[in-house]
Design an enzyme around this catalytic site. Structure first.
Site, PDB file in Angstrom:
ATOM      1  N   GLY A 182      -6.373  -1.158   4.011  1.00 57.45           N
ATOM      2  CA  GLY A 182      -5.984  -1.794   2.752  1.00 57.45           C
ATOM      3  C   GLY A 182      -4.571  -2.337   2.776  1.00 57.45           C
ATOM      4  CB  SER A 183      -2.724  -4.163   4.111  1.00 55.62           C
ATOM      5  OG  SER A 183      -3.865  -4.511   4.875  1.00 55.62           O
ATOM      6  NE  ARG A 184       1.527  -9.366  -1.393  1.00 60.71           N
ATOM      7  CZ  ARG A 184       2.351  -9.183  -2.407  1.00 60.71           C
ATOM      8  NH1 ARG A 184       2.172  -8.164  -3.225  1.00 60.71           N
ATOM      9  NH2 ARG A 184       3.357 -10.001  -2.614  1.00 60.71           N
TER      10      ARG A 184
END
Length: 215
Positions: A182-184
């Site tokens: 999960g990240s950006r």
């Protein structure tokens, strides 16, 4: 262009191996319910680290998405950290079900790779930008244009992987790293880039055209 097939990211091997070992151990010890749960967890981990092939658009001036996910922000702003120019900043949020292998958005040469430890706010929150742990790569194109792509850790993600180093000559669509769980990824593009996406759009790394650089 089709890059060489690697169905599972090698950074996932330890996690996949551990999950499979625990599943096998529970099965041998005679715990059917726990074995079933561990098996499902193993499948999730395997799916998380999947690394499917992507077909890169043939347009030389097109910028492709560096990540799978959802566009959560498109804004023009001053970039005082990476390019030191006024830019169009695009943020792409990856949830735990997206492919997390990141790909190079445009051909060029790596000028710098900037890593900074930080906090772990949710990557889709206003604080989930440069207050979080990040690794930013600044590149220069053959036309002298400067742009950056920044991997940002999130609430669950605690490990950024970037294989690039200053001086590397890079090719659009090739894999350059990943962020675990999960990240950006933020893109800092020249302000006159013709943007092709909007907030809410779903994008695919290496395939979706984010914008077109002005010649």
């Amino acid at each position: 262009m089709l890059t060489p097939q690697v169905p599972v990211a090698r950074e996932g091997y330890p996690f996949i191996g551990l999950a499979a070992f625990i599943t096998l151990l529970l099965a041998v010890c005679g715990y059917p319910v726990l074995t079933a749960i561990a098996f499902l967890v193993s499948l999730f981990v395997l799916a998380f680290f999947r690394d499917p092939e992507r077909f890169v658009p043939p347009d030389d001036d097109a910028l492709v998405s560096p990540a799978d996910g959802k566009v959560i922000s498109v804004e023009e702003t001053e970039d005082a950290v990476f390019t030191k120019h006024r830019v169009c900043k695009i943020s792409i949020f990856m949830n735990v079900f997206n492919v997390h292998v990141n790909r190079i958005p445009f051909d060029g040469k790596v000028e710098s790779v900037l890593y900074r430890p930080g906090k772990f706010y949710s990557a889709d929150s206003p604080k989930g930008g440069l207050e979080n742990e990040y690794c930013g790569t600044v590149i220069t194109t053959s036309a002298g244009q400067k742009l950056a792509f920044v991997q940002i850790a999130g609430l669950i993600a605690r490990r950024i992987v970037c294989w690039l180093e200053p001086g590397d000559v890079i090719v659009k669509g090739r894999r350059f790293g990943l962020i675990r769980f999960g990240s950006r990824v933020d893109l800092y593009l020249p302000a006159d880039t013709a943007i092709q996406v909007a907030v809410g759009d779903k994008v695919r790394a290496g395939e979706t055209v984010i914008g077109v650089l002005k010649k």
